[in-house]
Design an enzyme around this catalytic site. Structure first.
Site, mmCIF file in Angstrom:
data_model
loop_
_atom_site.group_PDB
_atom_site.id
_atom_site.type_symbol
_atom_site.label_atom_id
_atom_site.label_comp_id
_atom_site.label_asym_id
_atom_site.label_seq_id
_atom_site.Cartn_x
_atom_site.Cartn_y
_atom_site.Cartn_z
ATOM 1 N N TYR A 118 -2.848 -1.015 9.743
ATOM 2 C CA TYR A 118 -2.923 -1.507 8.366
ATOM 3 C C TYR A 118 -1.845 -1.460 7.771
ATOM 4 O O TYR A 118 -1.242 -2.273 7.288
ATOM 5 C CB TYR A 118 -3.957 -0.682 7.469
ATOM 6 C CG TYR A 118 -4.044 -1.159 6.105
ATOM 7 C CD1 TYR A 118 -4.469 -2.091 5.723
ATOM 8 C CD2 TYR A 118 -3.796 -0.131 5.260
ATOM 9 C CE1 TYR A 118 -4.317 -2.542 4.298
ATOM 10 C CE2 TYR A 118 -3.792 -0.251 3.784
ATOM 11 C CZ TYR A 118 -3.898 -1.552 3.430
ATOM 12 O OH TYR A 118 -3.863 -1.753 2.151
ATOM 13 N N THR A 143 0.582 -1.178 0.030
ATOM 14 C CA THR A 143 0.054 0.167 -0.063
ATOM 15 C C THR A 143 0.623 1.297 0.031
ATOM 16 O O THR A 143 1.837 1.413 0.790
ATOM 17 C CB THR A 143 -0.877 -0.002 1.300
ATOM 18 O OG1 THR A 143 -1.454 1.226 1.421
ATOM 19 C CG2 THR A 143 -0.143 -0.591 2.443
HETATM 20 C C1 UD1 Z 1 -7.262 3.056 0.144
HETATM 21 C C2 UD1 Z 1 -7.301 1.377 0.235
HETATM 22 C C3 UD1 Z 1 -6.357 1.240 1.180
HETATM 23 C C4 UD1 Z 1 -5.048 1.416 0.509
HETATM 24 C C5 UD1 Z 1 -4.930 3.045 0.150
HETATM 25 C C6 UD1 Z 1 -3.807 3.458 -0.714
HETATM 26 C C7 UD1 Z 1 -9.637 0.480 0.624
HETATM 27 C C8 UD1 Z 1 -10.755 0.376 1.601
HETATM 28 N N1 UD1 Z 1 -8.721 1.457 1.409
HETATM 29 O O1 UD1 Z 1 -7.260 3.769 1.465
HETATM 30 O O2 UD1 Z 1 -6.254 -0.401 1.385
HETATM 31 O O3 UD1 Z 1 -3.827 1.106 1.085
HETATM 32 O O4 UD1 Z 1 -6.190 3.613 -0.374
HETATM 33 O O5 UD1 Z 1 -3.838 4.901 -0.906
HETATM 34 O O6 UD1 Z 1 -9.353 0.204 -0.449
HETATM 35 N N2 UD1 Z 1 -13.470 9.658 2.137
HETATM 36 C C9 UD1 Z 1 -14.354 10.472 2.231
HETATM 37 N N3 UD1 Z 1 -15.637 9.978 2.488
HETATM 38 C C10 UD1 Z 1 -15.751 8.801 2.166
HETATM 39 C C11 UD1 Z 1 -14.753 7.692 1.940
HETATM 40 C C12 UD1 Z 1 -13.493 8.259 1.714
HETATM 41 O O7 UD1 Z 1 -14.105 11.769 2.417
HETATM 42 O O8 UD1 Z 1 -17.116 8.318 2.572
HETATM 43 C C13 UD1 Z 1 -12.032 10.170 1.915
HETATM 44 C C14 UD1 Z 1 -10.942 9.561 2.590
HETATM 45 O O9 UD1 Z 1 -11.058 10.247 4.040
HETATM 46 C C15 UD1 Z 1 -9.692 9.679 2.118
HETATM 47 C C16 UD1 Z 1 -10.110 9.511 0.391
HETATM 48 O O10 UD1 Z 1 -11.519 9.903 0.798
HETATM 49 O O11 UD1 Z 1 -9.082 11.279 1.962
HETATM 50 C C17 UD1 Z 1 -9.910 8.146 0.072
HETATM 51 O O12 UD1 Z 1 -10.374 7.319 0.852
HETATM 52 P P1 UD1 Z 1 -10.857 5.647 0.747
HETATM 53 O O13 UD1 Z 1 -11.333 5.528 -0.509
HETATM 54 O O14 UD1 Z 1 -11.426 5.051 1.827
HETATM 55 O O15 UD1 Z 1 -9.091 4.952 0.609
HETATM 56 P P2 UD1 Z 1 -7.903 5.327 1.625
HETATM 57 O O16 UD1 Z 1 -8.315 5.438 3.075
HETATM 58 O O17 UD1 Z 1 -7.269 6.406 0.819
#
Ligand code: UD1
Length: 325
Positions: free
Chosen positions: A141, A117
């Site tokens: 993680y 990751t």
């Molecule tokens: C994801 C991966 C992780 C990987 C990483 C690498 C998953 C579940 N997680 O994590 O395994 O190691 O990328 O960069 O696949 N966000 C919101 N609202 C939401 C969901 C997310 O604002 O409902 C924001 C988060 O705070 C973050 C961004 O969107 O800033 C991306 O979040 P997310 O898609 O959950 O991925 P990561 O946590 O970056």
């Protein structure tokens, strides 16, 4: 000769399985189906329900199916969950990977590809992140993944066992042929959540944190289409089979999109506003993660074909509609 894909019933693993069978490889999928979905596995692959840490099972599969390479996806992936349940993450990611690796070494598998990751890098590392930047993971993680990288490095030095570590940035989108996609009902991925909001299954999209040191205050990520990620694995597999030394590669496009940028793209794709709610930061989330993909492009000849956020969003939406139908 066949490839063992752990976690092959999951989001990325099921795309990988299609990528392999599409080019005529024999594939054995090992998945315990806790988060995986049997229906996502290509009918041309053999699905075995079991644990990656079950060494007797792994050795039997390697022997029976002449497995020459293992692609290890199985694991837990939700950063905030790892903060709440660290020991579960170390068990399911680090400890299970150690057992799998040992079974592979003992069974004579010489090629191993590991899903790592982008979150292993230090928070103050230089963006875009190259593989030589320091690793100081924050979340359990990320630590669970980096520990597995270390074990792989030591195992490769000690045994006739080579590996590729692929450090994923934010994988999104779905198979352009519509055969598989992100199906976890508890999905936390931004683009998956946005697709659920579009279909009315979730009332609004949370923006987790609006005070990050980024261009608009929201978290910035490098979203990579799952098909381009699969292509990177196929190149890594070919390189290992051709005798390439163990290596680590970033998998991302080299450009960042904020949460608000993603929301804007979704709104452009659907032609209307998306209901959103500003919420506090989520535990363990770094502000920015952008890849420098130079090494994988130059070493493996990786060429992205889907580097377009709107295309990623469209494919995720198409899958979400199909999946819910
Ligand atoms: C994801 C991966 C992780 C990987 C990483 C690498 C998953 C579940 N997680 O994590 O395994 O190691 O990328 O960069 O696949 N966000 C919101 N609202 C939401 C969901 C997310 O604002 O409902 C924001 C988060 O705070 C973050 C961004 O969107 O800033 C991306 O979040 P997310 O898609 O959950 O991925 P990561 O946590 O970056």
């Amino acid at each position: 000769m066949s490839v063992l894909v752990t976690g092959g019933a999951g989001y990325i693993g099921s795309h990988m399985t299609y990528g392999l069978v599409d080019r005529g490889e024999k594939v054995v999928v090992l998945d315990n189906l806790t988060t995986g979905n049997r229906g996502l596995v290509s009918e041309e692959a053999l699905l075995v329900e079991g644990e990656v840490a079950d060494q007797a099972l792994v050795k039997r599969l390697v022997a029976e199916h002449a497995v020459d390479a293992v692609i290890h996806f199985a694991g837990s992936i939700v950063v905030p969950d790892s903060v709440a349940e660290p020991l579960a993450y170390y068990g399911n990611n680090t400890v299970a990977s150690r057992a799998l690796m040992e079974a592979c070494v003992e069974a004579g598998v010489k090629a191993f590809i590991f899903s790592s990751t982008a979150t292993v890098y230090a928070e103050d590392a230089r963006q875009p992140l190259s593989e030589t930047e320091p690793t100081i993971p924050i979340s359990p993680y990320a630590k669970s993944k980096l520990m597995t990288e270390w074990m792989l490095a030591d195992a490769s030095r000690a045994y006739d066992f080579r590996h590729m570590v692929l450090r994923y940035f934010n994988v999104a989108g779905a198979d352009p042929a519509g055969r598989t996609g992100q199906s976890s009902p508890r999905a936390t991925h931004l683009i998956k959540r946005a697709a659920q909001v579009v279909l009315g299954r979730v009332p609004h999209l949370d923006i987790f944190g609006t005070d990050y040191p980024t261009h608009d205050g929201t978290g910035v990520r490098d979203y990579i289409h799952v098909s381009d990620l699969v292509a990177a694995h196929l190149l890594a597999l070919d390189a290992l089979r051709a005798g390439h030394a163990s290596s680590t590669f970033n998998c991302g496009y080299g450009r960042g999109a904020s949460v608000r940028d993603v929301i804007t793209t979704v709104e452009q794709v659907i032609g209307r506003e998306l209901p959103v709610k500003e919420s506090p930061r989520r535990a363990g989330d770094p502000p920015t993660l952008i890849a420098d993909p130079t090494r994988i492009k130059e070493t493996l000849g990786w060429t992205p074909r889907h580097d377009d956020l709107a295309e990623i969003v469209r494919s995720a939406l198409e899958w979400e509609r199909r999946f819910n139908a």
